[in-house]
Enzyme design. Structure first.
Site, short mmCIF file in Angstrom:
data_model
loop_
_atom_site.label_atom_id
_atom_site.label_comp_id
_atom_site.label_asym_id
_atom_site.label_seq_id
_atom_site.Cartn_x
_atom_site.Cartn_y
_atom_site.Cartn_z
N ASP A 480 -13.25 36.18 10.53
CA ASP A 480 -13.04 34.96 9.73
C ASP A 480 -11.94 35.16 8.69
O ASP A 480 -11.54 36.30 8.38
CB ASP A 480 -14.37 34.59 9.06
CG ASP A 480 -14.54 33.09 8.87
OD1 ASP A 480 -13.54 32.37 8.88
OD2 ASP A 480 -15.70 32.65 8.71
N ASP A 550 -15.17 23.85 11.67
CA ASP A 550 -16.47 23.90 10.99
C ASP A 550 -17.21 22.58 11.15
O ASP A 550 -18.39 22.50 10.81
CB ASP A 550 -16.29 24.22 9.50
CG ASP A 550 -16.27 25.72 9.24
OD1 ASP A 550 -16.65 26.48 10.15
OD2 ASP A 550 -15.88 26.13 8.13
C1 GLA Z 1 -16.43 29.95 7.65
C2 GLA Z 1 -16.70 29.81 9.13
C3 GLA Z 1 -18.15 29.48 9.37
C4 GLA Z 1 -19.01 30.54 8.76
C5 GLA Z 1 -18.70 30.70 7.28
C6 GLA Z 1 -19.42 31.87 6.67
O1 GLA Z 1 -16.53 28.72 7.01
O2 GLA Z 1 -15.86 28.87 9.72
O3 GLA Z 1 -18.40 29.36 10.74
O4 GLA Z 1 -18.80 31.76 9.43
O5 GLA Z 1 -17.30 30.89 7.06
O6 GLA Z 1 -19.16 32.03 5.35
#
Ligand code: GLA
Length: 736
Positions: A480, A550
């Site tokens: 990420d 997301d």
């Molecule tokens: C990002 C990712 C999510 C999740 C969060 C965790 O927003 O896109 O899928 O993994 O971080 O903090």
């Protein structure tokens, strides 16, 4: 032969199955662009170079041999700064005399089978040398000693030409590159739409189109990553094009950092396209003997509209960009605990989810954010990649052993490029984040960005990740990246190299990714950046799938996946069924629809399986079975967009539809989703890409249709549809 050089006319011509690209060396060595478009057999293209001048105001090349060539209006192959071309240029080099006037001339060339690797950078590759041929043209700027190698590869079975540029300092003095685009193309007209993918967090890659106008237009990212906001892609579509017809020229950048795509229409109605690293805040000093490699641009030509371009990108990126065993290996169905638990989980909770996963046929559990340091919210611990044993009692290896014992694989989340101010790592190394001396450090999601241009920083993060990944049977990593870069400075570089940091950062990230994959060659890597903030061809070289957004709302995903599919294949688009009311939009859509929409990508779940009711469990079993049944046609078939969810026709039910057709055209999967229903409305949907002569049978109803009927009259969808309702049709035609 995809690449030919006509030594008499001094013309280079690159051919792909349906396109040609040509340029010419002028008498004193200027590279003049001649043509890019549908395949033409000729090399006698000299007449194309004659261009009107801009009256007396156009400066001309001094040499009489050039017959009054004006760089102001000429079609130039790789335009440079300060010598009479007043449009945006591809290259500007500031020499030891302080001037950025640049002048490059042809020196030599070579043509060879295959395609070279680009030092330190992701790039498309050939599986065997017959797939492409490479042309390298060396040009030289005599005064600065800059040697510019233009690298082209023409693919023999796809309408793809890749471009990149390498610059070497062959002099005994340093110079500075102040702008370097990887590709430039001059078109003789302006009768095009420009297509690009625009967005923001949780609303990535909406397809937008606008007609070209005089002057500058374009997109860029200065966020340190390719960004949610502008994907590193544009296309020019010639007037009259549609989704499935007409000419489209795609430009996609194989890079994950700052970029610019500049399109300029001049007074002659000609259009210049430039694509490369963003020139703002960029400079690169080259000492004698050093060289600089610019990232790759992938140009696709389509005479089958936008859809034809997409299918070419899909094939190329699936088979000639993604690497490793997961490029074609069947991906596991994942359940990720982020939306199920957020930070609030422990081993028992994860094992409970894994038990249900095993029962339902879900193949991998991914433990998301919150398993390390003291991380119980997003305020701390990034950089402290050691297990929080308060949550994972008995440790990580024990948890993985218990999950594996259920027959479920295990994956884990990292955010390797970040550091929380509240972390042991930051307390020990406050200088390890990107920062500029004397400036306040901006904060995003309570975190700073590690200076990935530094080897010591990368070594530390690699060692921590290595320890975790080798401590248990971890088969997947979600990588990420959750904020933009600011105060982009590095403590280890001298003042005259601070403008190199953004690119050095990306090179560092690529090196770390490569190192991780070398150490764990069987790892399935999933890219992520607050959803799809770094969904680009650069990342696909390392991670064959990327978390698309997301926003897991099925209806929102229709637009996001539609836009993403313009360039990227279904196998790259990670898509999960989540709980309702949806966490991002509060919308409730049917469980079946959520599955049908997620099925168009790398499929999985993002919810607490232990909370499903019996109906939902039944639907999950059905979806799991469908995933296996339709996997081949979805992942290996040709993708057709049938109804654009963004185009709202006020007098009609708004909807989305897409279709996958197997390469032998004997299997078809069609998905239709109603966004907003309307009463008393009929709708027909015409399929695409079928064989008109075959008989297709609907595997559910048993009814048969000719391919001609399905493509010309189509299916009749008249009937009652609810908001958010979806339906899938599966057709087969007998295989010989
Ligand atoms: C990002 C990712 C999510 C999740 C969060 C965790 O927003 O896109 O899928 O993994 O971080 O903090």
């Amino acid at each position: 032969m995809p690449v030919v050089f006509d030594s008499e006319k001094r013309v280079f011509k690159l051919d792909t199955p349906s396109s040609s690209y040509a340029m010419k060396i002028s008498p004193t060595g200027y590279l003049l662009h001649l043509y890019y478009g549908a395949y033409v057999p000729d090399t006698d293209l000299d007449y194309l170079r004659m261009r009107q001048r801009n009256a007396a105001f156009s400066a001309c090349v001094a040499s009489a041999e050039e017959g009054g060539l004006s760089l102001d209006t000429a079609q130039l192959e790789y335009p440079v700064n300060g010598s009479g071309d007043f449009r945006s240029v591809a290259l500007s080099v500031r020499g030891a005399n302080g001037s950025s006037v640049t002048d490059i001339r042809y020196r030599s060339h070579r043509i060879y089978p295959g395609k070279p690797k680009l030092e330190g950078l992701p790039a498309t590759y050939t599986n065997d040398d017959s797939e492409a041929e490479t042309l390298e043209i060396v040009c030289v700027d005599e005064l600065t000693g800059a040697e510019i190698t233009l690298i082209y590869a023409a693919f023999s079975k796809l309408d793809v030409i890749t471009r990149s540029v390498r610059i070497a300092n062959t002099s005994d003095k340093p110079f500075s590159i102040e702008r370097v685009h990887s590709a430039a193309v001059d078109f003789t007209e302006m009768d095009f739409d420009m297509l690009h993918l625009q967005g923001r967090w949780a609303k990535e890659r909406t397809l937008v189109t606008r007609h070209l106008e005089f002057g500058l237009q374009g997109i860029h990212s200065r966020r340190g990553s390719s960004s949610h906001n502008n994907n590193p892609f544009i296309a020019l579509a010639r007037d009259g094009y549609t989704e499935e017809s007409g000419e489209v020229f795609g430009f996609s950048f194989v890079y994950s950092g700052n970029f610019a795509a500049e399109v300029e229409v001049d007074c002659m109605r000609s259009t210049r396209v430039l694509m490369g690293t963003d020139p703002v805040d960029f400079a690169w000093k080259l000492e004698p003997g050093e060289s600089f490699q610019a990232p790759e641009v992938v140009m696709v030509y389509s005479d089958h509209g936008v859809g034809g371009m997409s299918r070419t990108y899909h094939k190329l990126y699936r088979f000639n960009l993604c690497r490793g065993e997961w490029k074609t290996k069947k991906r596991p169905i994942i359940v990720n605990n982020w939306e199920a638990t957020y930070f609030n989980f422990d081993s028992e909770k994860l094992v409970a989810i894994a038990k249900d996963a095993a029962d339902l046929g879900i193949e991998m559990l991914v433990m998301d954010d919150g398993w390390f340091g003291k991380r119980n919210n997003d305020k701390s611990s990034l950089g402290d990649w050691y297990v929080n044993e308060d949550k994972l009692k008995g440790g990580l290896a024990e948890l993985v052993r218990r999950v594996n014992a259920l027959g479920v694989k295990f994956g884990i989340w990292f955010e390797p490029e970040m550091i929380s101010p509240d972390s042991d790592l930051y307390r020990a190394h406050p200088d390890w984040c990107l920062h500029t001396e004397g400036r306040e450090r901006s904060i995003g999601r309570n975190q700073y960005v590690l200076d990935m241009s530094r080897k010591d920083v990368r070594d530390n993060i690699f060692d921590q990740m290595y320890k975790i990944l080798s401590s248990a049977n971890i088969e997947y990593v979600k990588w990420d990246f959750n904020r933009n870069l600011t105060e982009v400075g590095s403590e280890l570089l001298p003042p005259d190299r601070q403008s190199e940091v953004a690119h050095r950062y990306m090179l560092g990230v690529y090196e770390l990714l490569e190192r991780l994959l070398a150490a764990f060659p069987h790892l399935l890597l999933e890219g992520c950046s607050g959803g799809g903030g770094r969904f680009d061809a650069g990342m696909l070289y390392y991670s064959p799938q990327i978390w698309t957004s997301d926003d897991t709302d099925a209806i929102e995903r229709l637009e996001i996946q539609y836009g993403t599919s313009i360039v990227y294949p279904p196998s790259a688009m990670s898509a999960h069924v989540s709980a309702c009311p949806n966490h991002q939009t509060k919308r409730t859509s049917p469980f079946k629809t959520r599955g049908d929409v997620a099925m168009a990508g790398a499929f999985g779940y993002e919810l607490d399986l232990t909370k499903l009711n019996d109906d939902e469990r039944g639907l999950v079993r059905r979806q799991v079975a469908d995933y296996h049944r339709y996997y081949d046609v979805i992942q290996n078939g040709d993708y057709y967009r049938l109804i654009n969810p963004t185009e709202s026709k006020g007098d009609m039910t708004s909807a989305a539809a897409w279709e996958s057709v197997s390469s032998d055209k004997r299997e078809v999967l069609l998905t239709y989703v109603v966004i907003r229903t309307q009463p008393s409305m009929s709708r027909y949907i015409r399929l695409r890409g079928l064989d008109p002569a075959l008989t297709y049978t609907d595997t559910e109803s048993g009814r048969s249709y000719s391919g001609a009927l399905l493509m010309n009259a189509g299916l009749n969808l008249t009937g009652f549809w609810r908001d958010g309702e979806s339906r899938v049709w599966h057709f087969t035609a007998e295989r010989k």
